[in-house]
Design an enzyme around this catalytic site. Sequence first.
Site, PDB file in Angstrom:
ATOM      1  CB  SER A 239      47.443  38.152 -92.052  1.00 46.32           C
ATOM      2  OG  SER A 239      47.386  36.919 -91.352  1.00 46.32           O
ATOM      3  CE  LYS A 240      55.265  39.764 -92.895  1.00 47.86           C
ATOM      4  NZ  LYS A 240      55.736  40.944 -92.246  1.00 47.86           N
ATOM      5  NE  ARG A 241      46.557  34.928 -87.918  1.00 48.14           N
ATOM      6  CZ  ARG A 241      45.402  34.526 -88.416  1.00 48.14           C
ATOM      7  NH1 ARG A 241      45.089  33.263 -88.422  1.00 48.14           N
ATOM      8  NH2 ARG A 241      44.545  35.400 -88.931  1.00 48.14           N
ATOM      9  N   GLY A 243      50.815  32.685 -94.264  1.00 48.92           N
ATOM     10  CA  GLY A 243      51.901  32.493 -95.225  1.00 48.92           C
ATOM     11  C   GLY A 243      51.876  33.564 -96.299  1.00 48.92           C
TER      12      GLY A 243
END
Length: 471
Positions: A239-241, A243
């Site tokens: 996920s965006k978390r 990167g």
Amino acid sequence: MKIKTRFAPSPTGYLHVGGARTALYSWLFSRHAGGEFVLRIEDTDLERSTQDAIDAIMDGMSWLNLGWDEGPYFQTKRFDRYNAVIDEMLEKGTAYRCYCSKERLEALREQQMENGEKPRYDGHCRDSQCSHTEGEPHVVRFRNPLEGSVIFDDNIRGPIEFSNQELDDLIIRRTDGAPTYNFCVVIDDWDMEITHVIRGEDHINNTPRQINILKALGAPVPEYAHVSMILGDDGKKLSKRHGAVGVMQYRDDGYLPQALLNYLVRLGWSHGDQEIFTIDEMKELFTLDAISKSASAFNTEKLQWLNHHYINHMPAEEVAVYLAWHIEQQGIETRNGPELKDIVKLLGERCKTLKEMAQSCHYFYQDFSEFDADAAKKHLRPVAREPLEAVRAKLAAITAWTPENVHNAIQGTADELGVGMGKVGMPLRVAVTGAGQSPGMDVTVHAIGQTRSLQRIDQALAYIAEREAQA
Ligand code: GLU
């Protein structure tokens, strides 16, 4: 047989690392075989598809230098073709009109759920000689075989089998006349003569449906290869978390496309324990059977390590082309300073990203009126005046401005004053760069230039004088 692969993103978001890896694998497989690669934009979901996402996909593909031989095709431009095939199927009886109302389907679904069955269409309109007319609202369904099973030999996972009883009669055209996703994919793969479908494992369940339709059309069935997921380094979905952002974010963060491609190719594919692959090596060595069945974990540190490697091992002239973009982003004017390829050589060892490089090369191009407070406090002290004055005189006297002569000037000053190099070098560093860190003094002073270096030493001497006056 000419090998032909495709990358078929749905433009509902950025080109993220998972998509980029799928694109890379498809591209490499075609390049390895001397075949062709098609770009197809699967934009049938009108609500979720956006022009921004299309642009982001094209930008990402271009930045990664994954060129295509055909396309981009857009599914929304091919509706006439899909509908023509559906009409033929209706005539042949491989598809049929279904007039079941929403209410009927809803009741059926509830009933099946109550009985603990998997919800599926019961074939009500499949064979019924119903009294409906074509003009009445209806969908078109594919007449899926009732018996037997679909088996395909996945190029990564081996044989996969689905029983036809598991598959109900898929809607291929909605009430509003729009053909549906799986059907468009089938017609495209057929028309575009795709021989190898390489895509994410989330499409495994679509494959038996697509194969059945292809067979009903008398179309050749391509080979399939389903690539596993990419997970975060904590084992959770990327996920965006972690990167997991659009590939263009990696450009913005200072990664070289070559490094990202090398990282992505190794994320799920291997060739012995080799880690570094040029694009040519990837093309030469890439095969589907060396792709791993298990999920891969994204590791930003490894990506950084590769980026550092590429910054230092690619020809500096090539790296400089990418650095130029970052320099522009920082608004640095480079006309009156060293060439960017020299910056790459000077700062490459110290920088993991080009963004970092662009952020730490200001002093080669821009004058400054303030020193880093800590560095100045420590190194621009009254005791530094003598070595700075001495080295200034020697630098001013140089007639052939070379790193060697700059080195001799610094060394000569230290020797004459009977002090270590650091006593000359550190004040000089703070004087000419404004800060306490830089590459070697000889190359740094050389790259900054003679006139500029002397002016900056004068500025540092003035700073020391002021400090002396205040003491
Ligand atoms: N459009 C699909 C996606 O973006 C890919 C479909 C396919 O490769 O068959 O996930």
